[in-house]
Design a protein around this motif. Sequence first.
Motif, PDB file in Angstrom:
ATOM      1  N   GLU A  22       0.878  -1.244  -0.047  1.00 15.55           N
ATOM      2  CA  GLU A  22      -0.014  -0.092  -0.076  1.00 15.55           C
ATOM      3  C   GLU A  22       0.848   1.433  -0.011  1.00 15.55           C
ATOM      4  N   PHE A  23       2.075   1.080   0.306  1.00 14.98           N
ATOM      5  CA  PHE A  23       3.061   2.275   0.311  1.00 14.98           C
ATOM      6  C   PHE A  23       4.575   1.938  -0.327  1.00 14.98           C
ATOM      7  N   PRO A  24       4.735   2.699  -1.360  1.00 13.66           N
ATOM      8  CA  PRO A  24       4.335   4.063  -1.807  1.00 13.66           C
ATOM      9  C   PRO A  24       3.046   4.011  -2.671  1.00 13.66           C
ATOM     10  N   ILE A  25       2.299   4.819  -2.810  1.00 13.97           N
ATOM     11  CA  ILE A  25       0.954   5.117  -3.645  1.00 13.97           C
ATOM     12  C   ILE A  25       1.570   5.044  -4.833  1.00 13.97           C
ATOM     13  N   ASP A  26       0.963   3.914  -5.662  1.00 14.54           N
ATOM     14  CA  ASP A  26       1.063   3.776  -7.041  1.00 14.54           C
ATOM     15  C   ASP A  26       0.331   4.767  -7.967  1.00 14.54           C
ATOM     16  N   ALA A  27       0.958   5.869  -8.346  1.00 12.66           N
ATOM     17  CA  ALA A  27       0.411   6.997  -9.122  1.00 12.66           C
ATOM     18  C   ALA A  27       0.325   6.761 -10.770  1.00 12.66           C
ATOM     19  N   SER A  28       0.680   5.537 -11.182  1.00 17.28           N
ATOM     20  CA  SER A  28       0.906   5.250 -12.668  1.00 17.28           C
ATOM     21  C   SER A  28      -0.414   5.177 -13.180  1.00 17.28           C
ATOM     22  N   ARG A  29      -0.679   5.380 -14.483  1.00 22.20           N
ATOM     23  CA  ARG A  29      -1.787   5.267 -15.237  1.00 22.20           C
ATOM     24  C   ARG A  29      -1.836   4.329 -16.491  1.00 22.20           C
ATOM     25  N   PRO A  30      -2.821   3.872 -16.885  1.00 28.33           N
ATOM     26  CA  PRO A  30      -2.774   2.863 -18.114  1.00 28.33           C
ATOM     27  C   PRO A  30      -2.042   3.768 -19.159  1.00 28.33           C
ATOM     28  N   PRO A  31      -1.300   2.965 -20.114  1.00 29.94           N
ATOM     29  CA  PRO A  31      -0.862   3.542 -21.084  1.00 29.94           C
ATOM     30  C   PRO A  31      -1.889   3.872 -22.122  1.00 29.94           C
ATOM     31  N   SER A  32      -1.618   4.925 -23.070  1.00 30.21           N
ATOM     32  CA  SER A  32      -2.576   5.732 -23.654  1.00 30.21           C
ATOM     33  C   SER A  32      -2.766   4.919 -24.904  1.00 30.21           C
ATOM     34  N   LYS A  33      -4.083   4.689 -25.258  1.00 32.87           N
ATOM     35  CA  LYS A  33      -4.585   4.016 -26.356  1.00 32.87           C
ATOM     36  C   LYS A  33      -3.971   4.410 -27.778  1.00 32.87           C
TER      37      LYS A  33
END
Length: 227
Positions: free
Chosen positions: A176-187
């Motif tokens: 749970e730490f560190p917070i995963d702020a990644s986002r899905p890759p752009s389509k």
Amino acid sequence: MIAGEPGKQNVVNPLLDSLGVQMLNGTIVQQSRDYSYDLLTPNLAAGAVAMDKRLQQYYSYGLTVSMPGAGALSYAAKGAFTVHLLLTSNAQSSWLKKGKFTLDSAALTVDHINGDQQGSFPTALMLTRKVNNKEQRIIVAADADFFSNTELNRNNMQTLNTAFAMSIFRWFSYEEFPIDASRPPSKDNAVTLTKASIKPIQILFYGIIPGTLFLLGMVLLIRRKRK
């Protein structure tokens, strides 16, 4: 997390005794041409990968963690806890030095007469056990400086202190730490232009648009001059 220091064995060992772990007397020293003998650089052990799979690449490369002034640990193989080695010293270049010694001595060698022991010693352990259907997690380290600001920002050698410390906190917090702020890759991540379709775009941006701006500028300057 329990972090001890050489010279504090009498303080931490009563606590570690209940875990089946002991901090051995002495300090691990390491031969080095460029650094002080008390700057230990233990390697990641296989248990570090079990703690955090993100350390797999560093483990395969044989990278190290810096520990200035580290002791050695021993543990009971069949104790109440399951024990995994996280960091181990290099048996070829380091040994457990007993008693007092001078760091700036160029003749610092293994002294078996005074009890020095050469070999690979654990400097950090991971302990787990099940208690009431819950997992108890403990880290024991024979050095408390490896996650200090000085070692996290050391720039005179390549070390893994930051990644190793983050892995410990990630393990304690169950990812749970560190917070995963990644986002899905752009389509929209592919270019579909062909050489034939690029030509009109080049004409537009290299010729028509600059030419239009040039003509508009000329008309504006001529009209101002006439006035």
